[in-house]
Design an enzyme around this catalytic site. Sequence first.
Site, PDB file in Angstrom:
ATOM      1  N   GLU A 262       1.155  -0.727   0.305  1.00  0.00           N
ATOM      2  CA  GLU A 262       0.251  -0.319   0.102  1.00  0.00           C
ATOM      3  C   GLU A 262       1.259   0.792   0.169  1.00  0.00           C
ATOM      4  OE1 GLU A 262      -3.077  -0.041  -0.231  1.00  0.00           O
ATOM      5  OE2 GLU A 262      -3.917  -1.823  -0.026  1.00  0.00           O
TER       6      GLU A 262
ATOM      7  N   CYS B  50      -3.083   8.711   2.634  1.00  0.00           N
ATOM      8  CA  CYS B  50      -2.580   8.938   1.142  1.00  0.00           C
ATOM      9  C   CYS B  50      -3.839   8.226  -0.200  1.00  0.00           C
ATOM     10  CB  CYS B  50      -1.919   7.548   1.420  1.00  0.00           C
ATOM     11  SG  CYS B  50      -2.888   6.166   1.891  1.00  0.00           S
TER      12      CYS B  50
HETATM   13  P1  NAD Z   1       7.773   5.168   5.176  1.00  0.00           P
HETATM   14  O1  NAD Z   1       8.169   4.532   3.943  1.00  0.00           O
HETATM   15  O2  NAD Z   1       9.603   6.177   5.360  1.00  0.00           O
HETATM   16  O3  NAD Z   1       8.116   4.169   6.187  1.00  0.00           O
HETATM   17  C1  NAD Z   1       6.694   3.171   6.468  1.00  0.00           C
HETATM   18  C2  NAD Z   1       7.578   2.383   7.209  1.00  0.00           C
HETATM   19  O4  NAD Z   1       8.148   1.636   6.679  1.00  0.00           O
HETATM   20  C3  NAD Z   1       8.131   3.111   8.999  1.00  0.00           C
HETATM   21  O5  NAD Z   1       7.163   1.867   9.589  1.00  0.00           O
HETATM   22  C4  NAD Z   1       9.567   2.738   8.258  1.00  0.00           C
HETATM   23  O6  NAD Z   1      10.335   2.362   9.652  1.00  0.00           O
HETATM   24  C5  NAD Z   1       9.523   2.095   7.801  1.00  0.00           C
HETATM   25  N1  NAD Z   1      11.064   1.942   6.633  1.00  0.00           N
HETATM   26  C6  NAD Z   1      11.972   2.725   6.369  1.00  0.00           C
HETATM   27  N2  NAD Z   1      12.200   2.663   5.405  1.00  0.00           N
HETATM   28  C7  NAD Z   1      12.061   1.074   5.664  1.00  0.00           C
HETATM   29  C8  NAD Z   1      13.409   0.322   5.187  1.00  0.00           C
HETATM   30  N3  NAD Z   1      14.798   0.932   4.048  1.00  0.00           N
HETATM   31  N4  NAD Z   1      12.815  -1.390   4.886  1.00  0.00           N
HETATM   32  C9  NAD Z   1      11.827  -1.816   5.533  1.00  0.00           C
HETATM   33  N5  NAD Z   1      11.624  -1.147   6.836  1.00  0.00           N
HETATM   34  C10 NAD Z   1      11.243   0.699   6.207  1.00  0.00           C
HETATM   35  O7  NAD Z   1       7.075   6.149   4.762  1.00  0.00           O
HETATM   36  P2  NAD Z   1       6.208   7.274   5.804  1.00  0.00           P
HETATM   37  O8  NAD Z   1       7.301   8.636   5.247  1.00  0.00           O
HETATM   38  O9  NAD Z   1       5.939   6.362   7.729  1.00  0.00           O
HETATM   39  O10 NAD Z   1       4.947   7.471   5.761  1.00  0.00           O
HETATM   40  C11 NAD Z   1       3.614   7.951   4.445  1.00  0.00           C
HETATM   41  C12 NAD Z   1       3.764   7.694   3.223  1.00  0.00           C
HETATM   42  O11 NAD Z   1       3.108   6.153   3.842  1.00  0.00           O
HETATM   43  C13 NAD Z   1       3.285   7.684   2.162  1.00  0.00           C
HETATM   44  O12 NAD Z   1       3.860   8.143   0.799  1.00  0.00           O
HETATM   45  C14 NAD Z   1       2.309   7.438   2.251  1.00  0.00           C
HETATM   46  O13 NAD Z   1       0.946   7.664   0.862  1.00  0.00           O
HETATM   47  C15 NAD Z   1       2.002   6.022   2.331  1.00  0.00           C
HETATM   48  N6  NAD Z   1       0.913   5.909   2.336  1.00  0.00           N
HETATM   49  C16 NAD Z   1       0.070   4.657   1.751  1.00  0.00           C
HETATM   50  C17 NAD Z   1      -0.776   3.612   2.351  1.00  0.00           C
HETATM   51  C18 NAD Z   1      -1.477   2.884   1.419  1.00  0.00           C
HETATM   52  O14 NAD Z   1      -2.681   2.626   1.675  1.00  0.00           O
HETATM   53  N7  NAD Z   1      -1.664   3.070   0.416  1.00  0.00           N
HETATM   54  C19 NAD Z   1      -1.624   4.390   4.016  1.00  0.00           C
HETATM   55  C20 NAD Z   1      -0.560   5.539   4.572  1.00  0.00           C
HETATM   56  C21 NAD Z   1       0.381   5.831   4.039  1.00  0.00           C
END
Ligand code: NAD
Length: 477
Positions: free
Chosen positions: A252, A286
Amino acid sequence: MILSDILPADIPTGEGPSLFDVLDPATEDIIARVQDTTEAEWDDALGRAVEAQKAWSAFTPRQRAEVLRAVFDELIRRTDDFARTMTLEMGKPLAEARGELAYGAEYFRWFSEEAVRLPGRVSPAPAGNGDILVTRAPVGPVLAITPWNFPLAMAARKIAPAMAAGCPVLVKPAAETPLTMLLTGKVIADIVEQAGGPRDLVQILPATDAAGMSSHLMADPRLRKVTFTGSTGVGKLLVRQAADNLLRTSMELGGNAPFVVNEDADLDLVLTCAMQAKMRNGGEACIAANRFLVHEAVAEEFTRRLTEQMAAVQFGHGLEEGITLGPVITAKQRDRIASLVDDTRAAGATVHCGGEVPERKGYFYPATVLSDVPADSRILREEIFGPVATVTTFRTLDEGIALANDTEFGLAAYGFSENVGVCRRFATELHAGMVGINRGAISDAAAPFGGVKQSGFGREGGVEGIEEYLDVRYVAL
Ligand code: NAD
């Protein structure tokens, strides 16, 4: 270690030498210290998950359903505890945190109802030599990685269907907002244990080394599935890593939702929905409307009325009365939003309201409206993830739909018209996993949530959501 007297005392933050700080983004104060998990603990947790799956498999679908329903009831009973925790660690106004609790809890109720309806079929083999029996089996241990914007709901959408399907889950919450999930994990463990089930069915593993943790666990053949909500870049990295052990994945990812207003739309309804689609969760969603695309005949009135409403938005601490916009999550996110707006203004855009970082403690950014945005602006390509609206005009519906689809993302899209033929065009021609027609709020536990193109794959919620945690098994009988 809980440091704020507003937080519930029973959040299991852990004890030990390596604690990390959790901040209130509205004050920048430390509100709790949480135990970071280690490689040895990740291995141990996966081993306990494997054992938990065996014990959970002794539960009938009806018994699983009753456990899930009890989790729903307990989350609702503790609404105030959860809402205060979310407001304090994530910043959203208390009323919105209560809304997230109701929405997130609903996934446990919905999947309690789905747990007793797992799909399957029997059909005669065409050769007449037997029956084709198709059943479902749980995928196996799941790693769920979740973002900070909806600390409960994004994980609930994964945990509830996994439990209903028969899978154990390891949850890695965002390091900015681990408290809500630690409390959720305790609620679930207590209820599962009271029902005679395995306490380790759902384990919460806060980890500051997210990349180290996910690559370590994904290299272990005992793990069978990764489900991720977050940015597209990290999602792609995880899909590549998942290839080695051929793990099932659900992704997602980010969005860049268009909000198309045709000239025959009901502008009162449009404005109500525009504020919902833009300002829910302060724009840190998102599916937030990223680009308002408005027919030139109504663009001036739309922009004037949107500006009036955005200028009236009160930002401040989410626990204060009358606040409708909290801080963004970190200084880094605030600065990223500010730079998007500054670049757009420098390229010639008009700023109708907002547009300046306030001088005060906390990571605040005001509700902002921009028009005359150059077509090649970064702000139209990237996810804003903040309280900033851009208005672009179009002359014909063909042009409006083409602008809407001019993005690499495809999560949500919104279309507004009073003409059924135009609505039908929105439904079929907008490239997105989810299309809201004359609607600004579309999330529903009973509906499949997910995207296409760079917004990922897989669905959460609906009858589709449980399939992500089930393997198809064919038995020749
Ligand atoms: P992010 O990708 O930075 O982090 C999300 C999660 O991934 C966190 O738990 C983080 O610690 C972890 N993470 C970060 N780097 C990682 C790596 N290299 N390997 C494994 N895990 C890692 O995103 P964010 O800034 O926390 O959230 C915002 C993003 O999430 C936006 O792009 C938003 O659109 C998206 N989002 C999507 C949905 C959906 O359902 N499509 C819902 C909510 C948010």
